[in-house]
Scaffold this motif. Structure first.
Motif, PDB file in Angstrom:
ATOM      1  N   ASP A  31      32.684 -30.138  28.838  1.00 11.16           N
ATOM      2  CA  ASP A  31      31.686 -29.430  29.641  1.00 11.16           C
ATOM      3  C   ASP A  31      31.079 -28.229  28.913  1.00 11.16           C
ATOM      4  O   ASP A  31      30.152 -27.598  29.418  1.00 11.16           O
ATOM      5  N   SER A  32      31.638 -27.904  27.747  1.00 10.54           N
ATOM      6  CA  SER A  32      31.016 -26.868  26.894  1.00 10.54           C
ATOM      7  C   SER A  32      30.193 -27.522  25.789  1.00 10.54           C
ATOM      8  O   SER A  32      29.692 -26.838  24.889  1.00 10.54           O
ATOM      9  N   GLY A  33      30.123 -28.857  25.803  1.00 11.87           N
ATOM     10  CA  GLY A  33      29.355 -29.572  24.778  1.00 11.87           C
ATOM     11  C   GLY A  33      30.170 -29.948  23.544  1.00 11.87           C
ATOM     12  O   GLY A  33      29.604 -30.313  22.515  1.00 11.87           O
ATOM     13  N   VAL A  34      31.509 -29.870  23.644  1.00  9.30           N
ATOM     14  CA  VAL A  34      32.374 -30.244  22.516  1.00  9.30           C
ATOM     15  C   VAL A  34      32.716 -31.734  22.657  1.00  9.30           C
ATOM     16  O   VAL A  34      33.175 -32.154  23.730  1.00  9.30           O
ATOM     17  N   PRO A  35      32.519 -32.532  21.593  1.00 13.56           N
ATOM     18  CA  PRO A  35      32.818 -33.963  21.739  1.00 13.56           C
ATOM     19  C   PRO A  35      34.302 -34.222  21.993  1.00 13.56           C
ATOM     20  O   PRO A  35      35.154 -33.511  21.464  1.00 13.56           O
ATOM     21  N   PRO A  40      33.040 -43.678  24.705  1.00 14.46           N
ATOM     22  CA  PRO A  40      31.796 -44.092  24.065  1.00 14.46           C
ATOM     23  C   PRO A  40      31.148 -43.025  23.188  1.00 14.46           C
ATOM     24  O   PRO A  40      30.530 -43.320  22.184  1.00 14.46           O
ATOM     25  N   GLU A  41      31.322 -41.734  23.561  1.00  5.85           N
ATOM     26  CA  GLU A  41      30.708 -40.650  22.773  1.00  5.85           C
ATOM     27  C   GLU A  41      31.743 -39.926  21.914  1.00  5.85           C
ATOM     28  O   GLU A  41      31.442 -38.890  21.317  1.00  5.85           O
ATOM     29  N   GLY A  42      32.972 -40.459  21.878  1.00  2.00           N
ATOM     30  CA  GLY A  42      34.067 -39.730  21.234  1.00  2.00           C
ATOM     31  C   GLY A  42      33.980 -39.711  19.711  1.00  2.00           C
ATOM     32  O   GLY A  42      33.331 -40.557  19.088  1.00  2.00           O
ATOM     33  N   TRP A  44      36.222 -40.425  17.524  1.00  3.48           N
ATOM     34  CA  TRP A  44      36.847 -41.564  16.831  1.00  3.48           C
ATOM     35  C   TRP A  44      35.960 -42.808  16.830  1.00  3.48           C
ATOM     36  O   TRP A  44      36.313 -43.812  16.261  1.00  3.48           O
ATOM     37  N   LYS A  45      34.803 -42.736  17.499  1.00  2.00           N
ATOM     38  CA  LYS A  45      33.881 -43.866  17.451  1.00  2.00           C
ATOM     39  C   LYS A  45      33.238 -43.923  16.064  1.00  2.00           C
ATOM     40  O   LYS A  45      32.967 -44.988  15.525  1.00  2.00           O
ATOM     41  N   ASN A  46      32.986 -42.753  15.492  1.00  7.05           N
ATOM     42  CA  ASN A  46      32.303 -42.708  14.194  1.00  7.05           C
ATOM     43  C   ASN A  46      33.225 -42.386  13.027  1.00  7.05           C
ATOM     44  O   ASN A  46      32.841 -42.549  11.885  1.00  7.05           O
ATOM     45  N   PHE A  47      34.413 -41.858  13.318  1.00  7.70           N
ATOM     46  CA  PHE A  47      35.331 -41.443  12.241  1.00  7.70           C
ATOM     47  C   PHE A  47      36.680 -42.075  12.497  1.00  7.70           C
ATOM     48  O   PHE A  47      37.157 -42.077  13.624  1.00  7.70           O
ATOM     49  N   ARG A  48      37.313 -42.580  11.433  1.00  6.05           N
ATOM     50  CA  ARG A  48      38.633 -43.193  11.599  1.00  6.05           C
ATOM     51  C   ARG A  48      39.702 -42.109  11.465  1.00  6.05           C
ATOM     52  O   ARG A  48      39.764 -41.422  10.449  1.00  6.05           O
ATOM     53  N   PRO A  49      40.561 -41.972  12.546  1.00  7.80           N
ATOM     54  CA  PRO A  49      41.546 -40.893  12.545  1.00  7.80           C
ATOM     55  C   PRO A  49      42.407 -40.879  11.289  1.00  7.80           C
ATOM     56  O   PRO A  49      42.639 -39.826  10.698  1.00  7.80           O
ATOM     57  N   GLU A  50      42.837 -42.061  10.845  1.00  5.26           N
ATOM     58  CA  GLU A  50      43.767 -42.082   9.707  1.00  5.26           C
ATOM     59  C   GLU A  50      43.103 -41.655   8.401  1.00  5.26           C
ATOM     60  O   GLU A  50      43.760 -41.298   7.433  1.00  5.26           O
TER      61      GLU A  50
END
Ligand code: BJW
Ligand code: ZN
Length: 244
Positions: A31-35, A40-42, A44-50
């Motif tokens: 709610d502060s605009g932090v992903p 769907p908008e997280g 880890w959708k674009n970056f692989r945690p490992e």
């Protein structure tokens, strides 16, 4: 028949209780605009945690990992606490035994004024020396790569708990004490899939605490939760923690 508890009932219990523990996750800062991380908008959708959030990733390619944190620090430098963070910071002053456990590394609870706080996954505005272990504050945006330790010249890393790393014993001790002694556990905006935080709700439930959840969606915890409020943290938390 299970008792059906309304928002007003829970608000009254929260206002009367002498012992409250709160567990927060990325949803409170959404709610502060932090992903958030998942969804769907997280992140880890674009970056692989490992590839980014593990000690192996940092050993392999520290520059890439620092670029990711630099990007996030840059984004976070434009964000502020929202009404949910602020309400929690005010509320802690009115409860005899209060403890806030956050999985968030964004520092927004501390900025809002929370002091009875464990940041169990670390803080993105702190760095730790990989050689001597010294921890310090670092608000450089952008970070000058490679960031080095003022004491020994060693390479600095983000002071964040990555996958496969242990949480700080003092944070775990404070969290377990708070979970084992609270009358109410309020869980806000976490998917409840990352351990050890994923085991916190059962610990509180097993010692008899009332477990209340605020989330946009159902979570794996929802079956052991006593009361679930579906909605945005910034709307629901101020309602729950206001005086009746
Ligand atoms: C809203 C909303 C709005 C959206 N309002 N709600 C036991 C079993 C299985 C695995 C393990 C285990 N023990 C340990 C593990 C391994 C691992 C683990 O748990 N893996 C799982 C993924 C299976 N855990 C660890 O490695 C931990 N270390 C450890 O346990 O050490 C001992 C050990 C080591 C090895 C083996 C065994 C023992 C360390 C975990 C550290 C995780 N750190 C991260 C990344 C940090 C990187 C960084 O930030 O830079 O921390 S993971 C990532 O997930 C981040 C978060 O703090 C964490 C939790 O995420 P969170 O907060 O729940 O966010 P989301 O996105 O998942 O959910 C957001 C929620 O908000 C959703 O529910 C939305 O609906 C909701 N929401 N908007 C209200 N407006
Ligand atoms: Zn050092």
């Amino acid at each position: 028949m299970p008792t059906v508890l309304s928002l007003t009932d829970i608000r009254d219990r929260l206002n009367r209780s002498k012992s409250i523990t709160v567990l927060t996750g990325a949803g409170i800062s959404a709610d502060s605009g932090v992903p958030t991380f998942r969804g769907p908008e997280g992140l880890w959708k674009n970056f692989r945690p490992e590839e980014l959030a593990s000690p192996e990733a940092f050993a392999r390619n520290p520059k890439l990992v620092w670029e990711w944190y630099d990007w996030r620090r840059n984004l976070l430098s434009t964000k502020s606490p929202n009404p949910a963070h602020i309400t929690l910071a005010t509320f802690e002053k009115h409860v005899e035994n209060f403890w806030l456990i956050t999985q968030n590394v964004d520092g927004l609870h501390a900025t809002a004024g929370s002091r009875k706080l464990s940041e169990i996954h670390g803080n993105i505005w702190k760095v730790r020396c990989t050689a001597c272990g010294r921890i310090s504050q670092n608000h450089d945006v952008p970070i000058i790569y490679p960031p080095t330790c003022k004491s020994c010249g060693g390479l600095l890393r983000p002071h964040i708990v990555w996958f496969g790393e242990s949480l700080a014993p003092e944070d775990l001790d404070a969290s377990y004490t708070a979970l084992q002694t609270c009358e109410i556990l309020l869980i806000i905006g976490t998917s409840g899939v990352v351990y050890p935080a994923a085991s916190f709700a059962p610990i509180a439930k097993n010692q008899g605490a009332l477990v209340v959840e605020v989330n946009l969606d159902p979570t794996p915890h929802s079956s052991i939760i006593d009361v679930s409020f579906q909605g945005r943290a910034k709307d629901v938390v101020p309602l729950l923690l206001s005086e009746g």
